[in-house]
Design a protein around this motif. Structure first.
Motif, PDB file in Angstrom:
ATOM      1  N   GLU A 146       0.095  -1.485   0.311  1.00 49.30           N
ATOM      2  CA  GLU A 146       0.118  -0.183   0.085  1.00 49.30           C
ATOM      3  C   GLU A 146       1.245   1.268   0.188  1.00 49.30           C
ATOM      4  O   GLU A 146       1.692   1.334   0.762  1.00 49.30           O
ATOM      5  CB  GLU A 146      -0.804   0.723   1.480  1.00 49.30           C
ATOM      6  CG  GLU A 146      -1.461   0.988   1.323  1.00 49.30           C
ATOM      7  CD  GLU A 146      -2.661   1.143   2.425  1.00 49.30           C
ATOM      8  OE1 GLU A 146      -3.793   2.174   2.945  1.00 49.30           O
ATOM      9  OE2 GLU A 146      -2.511   0.979   3.454  1.00 49.30           O
ATOM     10  N   GLU A 147       0.895   2.321  -0.887  1.00 57.60           N
ATOM     11  CA  GLU A 147       1.275   2.721  -1.208  1.00 57.60           C
ATOM     12  C   GLU A 147       0.736   4.359  -0.108  1.00 57.60           C
ATOM     13  O   GLU A 147      -0.207   5.365  -0.474  1.00 57.60           O
ATOM     14  CB  GLU A 147       1.284   3.701  -2.762  1.00 57.60           C
ATOM     15  CG  GLU A 147       2.432   2.336  -3.267  1.00 57.60           C
ATOM     16  CD  GLU A 147       2.484   3.363  -4.172  1.00 57.60           C
ATOM     17  OE1 GLU A 147       2.359   4.579  -4.833  1.00 57.60           O
ATOM     18  OE2 GLU A 147       3.483   2.756  -5.257  1.00 57.60           O
ATOM     19  N   ALA A 148       0.520   3.782   1.059  1.00 57.20           N
ATOM     20  CA  ALA A 148      -0.357   5.832   2.177  1.00 57.20           C
ATOM     21  C   ALA A 148       0.733   5.060   3.552  1.00 57.20           C
ATOM     22  O   ALA A 148       0.728   4.041   3.715  1.00 57.20           O
ATOM     23  CB  ALA A 148      -1.680   5.130   1.764  1.00 57.20           C
ATOM     24  N   LEU A 149       0.855   6.358   3.953  1.00 57.90           N
ATOM     25  CA  LEU A 149       1.047   6.706   5.832  1.00 57.90           C
ATOM     26  C   LEU A 149      -0.562   6.181   6.428  1.00 57.90           C
ATOM     27  O   LEU A 149      -1.086   7.100   6.302  1.00 57.90           O
ATOM     28  CB  LEU A 149       2.225   7.088   6.007  1.00 57.90           C
ATOM     29  CG  LEU A 149       2.835   6.951   5.470  1.00 57.90           C
ATOM     30  CD1 LEU A 149       4.271   8.861   6.241  1.00 57.90           C
ATOM     31  CD2 LEU A 149       4.340   6.099   5.267  1.00 57.90           C
ATOM     32  N   ARG A 150      -0.779   5.230   7.175  1.00 55.24           N
ATOM     33  CA  ARG A 150      -1.968   5.784   8.410  1.00 55.24           C
ATOM     34  C   ARG A 150      -1.173   5.679   9.559  1.00 55.24           C
ATOM     35  O   ARG A 150      -0.254   5.489   9.710  1.00 55.24           O
ATOM     36  CB  ARG A 150      -2.301   3.998   8.001  1.00 55.24           C
ATOM     37  CG  ARG A 150      -3.219   4.133   6.454  1.00 55.24           C
ATOM     38  CD  ARG A 150      -4.068   3.153   6.956  1.00 55.24           C
ATOM     39  NE  ARG A 150      -4.674   2.746   5.132  1.00 55.24           N
ATOM     40  CZ  ARG A 150      -5.400   2.754   4.459  1.00 55.24           C
ATOM     41  NH1 ARG A 150      -5.978   4.258   5.452  1.00 55.24           N
ATOM     42  NH2 ARG A 150      -5.861   2.886   3.839  1.00 55.24           N
ATOM     43  N   PRO A 151      -2.204   6.003  10.431  1.00 58.03           N
ATOM     44  CA  PRO A 151      -1.978   6.997  11.656  1.00 58.03           C
ATOM     45  C   PRO A 151      -1.897   5.191  12.913  1.00 58.03           C
ATOM     46  O   PRO A 151      -2.232   4.316  12.208  1.00 58.03           O
ATOM     47  CB  PRO A 151      -3.014   7.141  12.415  1.00 58.03           C
ATOM     48  CG  PRO A 151      -4.170   6.707  11.145  1.00 58.03           C
ATOM     49  CD  PRO A 151      -3.564   6.548  10.139  1.00 58.03           C
ATOM     50  N   ASP A 152      -0.343   5.732  13.461  1.00 56.98           N
ATOM     51  CA  ASP A 152      -0.443   4.028  13.982  1.00 56.98           C
ATOM     52  C   ASP A 152      -1.221   4.112  15.774  1.00 56.98           C
ATOM     53  O   ASP A 152      -1.048   5.242  16.315  1.00 56.98           O
ATOM     54  CB  ASP A 152       1.260   4.458  14.831  1.00 56.98           C
ATOM     55  CG  ASP A 152       1.897   2.671  15.365  1.00 56.98           C
ATOM     56  OD1 ASP A 152       1.235   1.891  15.129  1.00 56.98           O
ATOM     57  OD2 ASP A 152       2.519   2.489  15.806  1.00 56.98           O
ATOM     58  N   LEU A 153      -2.097   3.246  15.435  1.00 56.09           N
ATOM     59  CA  LEU A 153      -3.282   3.869  16.827  1.00 56.09           C
ATOM     60  C   LEU A 153      -4.223   2.748  17.588  1.00 56.09           C
ATOM     61  O   LEU A 153      -3.238   1.439  16.751  1.00 56.09           O
ATOM     62  CB  LEU A 153      -4.572   4.323  16.484  1.00 56.09           C
ATOM     63  CG  LEU A 153      -5.259   5.809  15.551  1.00 56.09           C
ATOM     64  CD1 LEU A 153      -6.065   5.462  14.252  1.00 56.09           C
ATOM     65  CD2 LEU A 153      -4.182   6.714  16.098  1.00 56.09           C
ATOM     66  N   GLY A 154      -4.437   2.067  18.518  1.00 57.69           N
ATOM     67  CA  GLY A 154      -5.130   1.602  18.611  1.00 57.69           C
ATOM     68  C   GLY A 154      -6.401   0.494  18.631  1.00 57.69           C
ATOM     69  O   GLY A 154      -6.631   0.603  17.227  1.00 57.69           O
ATOM     70  N   ASP A 155      -6.870  -0.217  19.853  1.00 62.22           N
ATOM     71  CA  ASP A 155      -8.323  -0.978  18.741  1.00 62.22           C
ATOM     72  C   ASP A 155      -9.319  -1.254  19.691  1.00 62.22           C
ATOM     73  O   ASP A 155     -10.583  -1.252  18.810  1.00 62.22           O
ATOM     74  CB  ASP A 155      -7.720  -2.405  18.941  1.00 62.22           C
ATOM     75  CG  ASP A 155      -6.343  -2.553  17.741  1.00 62.22           C
ATOM     76  OD1 ASP A 155      -6.491  -2.022  16.347  1.00 62.22           O
ATOM     77  OD2 ASP A 155      -6.305  -3.755  17.799  1.00 62.22           O
ATOM     78  N   ALA A 163      -9.871   6.380  13.446  1.00 63.33           N
ATOM     79  CA  ALA A 163      -9.038   6.366  11.946  1.00 63.33           C
ATOM     80  C   ALA A 163      -9.573   6.578  11.359  1.00 63.33           C
ATOM     81  O   ALA A 163      -9.203   7.044   9.932  1.00 63.33           O
ATOM     82  CB  ALA A 163      -8.640   4.812  12.509  1.00 63.33           C
ATOM     83  N   ARG A 164     -11.155   6.538  11.709  1.00 65.04           N
ATOM     84  CA  ARG A 164     -12.184   6.803   9.871  1.00 65.04           C
ATOM     85  C   ARG A 164     -11.849   8.363   9.810  1.00 65.04           C
ATOM     86  O   ARG A 164     -12.181   8.602   9.009  1.00 65.04           O
ATOM     87  CB  ARG A 164     -13.205   6.478  10.400  1.00 65.04           C
ATOM     88  CG  ARG A 164     -13.669   5.152  10.535  1.00 65.04           C
ATOM     89  CD  ARG A 164     -15.001   4.701  11.324  1.00 65.04           C
ATOM     90  NE  ARG A 164     -15.869   3.288  11.016  1.00 65.04           N
ATOM     91  CZ  ARG A 164     -16.922   3.684   9.843  1.00 65.04           C
ATOM     92  NH1 ARG A 164     -17.668   4.284   9.836  1.00 65.04           N
ATOM     93  NH2 ARG A 164     -17.096   2.188   9.672  1.00 65.04           N
ATOM     94  N   LEU A 165     -11.244   9.533  10.662  1.00 69.57           N
ATOM     95  CA  LEU A 165     -11.664  10.413  10.631  1.00 69.57           C
ATOM     96  C   LEU A 165      -9.892  10.887   9.439  1.00 69.57           C
ATOM     97  O   LEU A 165      -9.930  11.949   8.498  1.00 69.57           O
ATOM     98  CB  LEU A 165     -10.991  11.830  11.512  1.00 69.57           C
ATOM     99  CG  LEU A 165     -12.488  11.852  12.685  1.00 69.57           C
ATOM    100  CD1 LEU A 165     -12.912  12.288  13.855  1.00 69.57           C
ATOM    101  CD2 LEU A 165     -13.527  12.844  12.251  1.00 69.57           C
ATOM    102  N   ILE A 166      -8.975  10.810  10.004  1.00 68.59           N
ATOM    103  CA  ILE A 166      -7.646  10.569   9.414  1.00 68.59           C
ATOM    104  C   ILE A 166      -7.798  10.052   7.779  1.00 68.59           C
ATOM    105  O   ILE A 166      -7.916   8.840   7.653  1.00 68.59           O
ATOM    106  CB  ILE A 166      -6.583  10.197  10.562  1.00 68.59           C
ATOM    107  CG1 ILE A 166      -6.995  10.809  11.669  1.00 68.59           C
ATOM    108  CG2 ILE A 166      -5.302  11.193   9.638  1.00 68.59           C
ATOM    109  CD1 ILE A 166      -5.605  10.732  12.467  1.00 68.59           C
ATOM    110  N   GLU A 167      -7.410  11.264   6.742  1.00 70.76           N
ATOM    111  CA  GLU A 167      -6.779  10.918   5.255  1.00 70.76           C
ATOM    112  C   GLU A 167      -5.560  10.318   5.613  1.00 70.76           C
ATOM    113  O   GLU A 167      -4.581  10.618   6.065  1.00 70.76           O
ATOM    114  CB  GLU A 167      -7.024  11.348   4.473  1.00 70.76           C
ATOM    115  CG  GLU A 167      -9.225  11.469   4.241  1.00 70.76           C
ATOM    116  CD  GLU A 167      -8.837  12.956   3.063  1.00 70.76           C
ATOM    117  OE1 GLU A 167      -8.752  12.371   1.908  1.00 70.76           O
ATOM    118  OE2 GLU A 167      -9.336  13.246   2.639  1.00 70.76           O
TER     119      GLU A 167
END
Length: 250
Positions: A146-155, A163-167
């Protein structure tokens, strides 16, 4: 006759006690739970020990800023205050290279530094029916990166809402956030871009999003106490799923 009269008296007393909802003799404990509760439970207690759903805490704007800032710092690899397309593409290429090397090592079972036909066939056999798939291949470590950086969050539920708010940070969002059209984006540009959806849903402008305010953005969001899957259905998935949320360390 003398023995019948006492027996009839005892039977009469017992009948009166039962009519009043009390055990014979007027003493002892009632069977089951407290008055008004189900058998075996306390007064008004839910049957079967059912627990109430945990209250969902509002998502704070500061939490969004913190997660978005961490993503940005991962992209700004030279720490010059600008995240550029070149930096982001280099991160994705390094990620691909690492996965390819790890994949090669798994297939090269004898550690010879070369893959022979037997090792390749054994690897394909492990993949089962997916071995016949062409094109993009499998998701995960044997599929495309995947060519994307996502937030490192909990569960937990709050993290999944965040996580749904952040692109994710990708070439597309980097260009969209570059409002002054220079060579890259600053942290301020990135935060302003990420805050748009949050601020649009924050009806009372208190810097927090409640579950009800989140539903204005995401009508499919579950009721309190229900799991919230991301788009695509996976539990807790962020935008587009959560398979690529592991961020590279700069």
């Amino acid at each position: 006759m003398r023995t019948i009269v006492p027996a009839l008296a005892a039977l009469l007393l017992a009948s009166q006690a039962l009519a009043q909802g009390m055990p014979p003799g007027g003493g002892g404990q009632q069977q089951g739970g407290g008055r008004g509760g189900p058998p075996g439970g306390g007064r008004g207690g839910p049957p079967g020990g059912e627990q109430r759903p945990r209250e969902i805490k509002p998502v704070k704007r500061s939490q969004l800023d913190e997660a978005a800032t961490e993503m940005y710092r991962s992209a700004d690899s030279n720490r010059d205050g600008l995240a550029t397309l070149e930096e982001v593409r280099a991160i994705f290429q390094a990620r691909r290279d690492a996965i390819i090397r790890e994949r090669f090592t798994r297939i090269d079972s004898d550690g010879s530094g070369a893959i022979d036909e037997a090792e390749f066939v054994a690897w394909q056999a492990q993949m089962g029916s997916a071995a016949s798939v062409e094109g993009d291949g499998l998701p995960g470590r044997d599929g495309p990166v995947e060519e994307a950086l996502r937030p490192d969050l909990g569960d937990d539920m709050e993290d999944r809402m965040l996580a749904r708010l952040i692109e994710p940070l990708s070439a597309t969002t980097l260009v969209a956030a570059n409002t002054n059209y220079d060579g890259g984006i600053s942290l301020e540009e990135w935060l302003a871009y990420q805050r748009k959806r949050f601020d649009g849903a924050d009806a009372d402008a208190d810097g927090k999003l409640t579950m009800e305010e989140m539903r204005s953005l995401m009508p499919g969001l579950g009721q309190p106490g229900e799991p919230a899957g991301g788009p695509g259905g996976g539990p807790g998935a962020g935008p587009g799923g959560r398979g690529g949320r592991a961020r590279p360390r700069g």
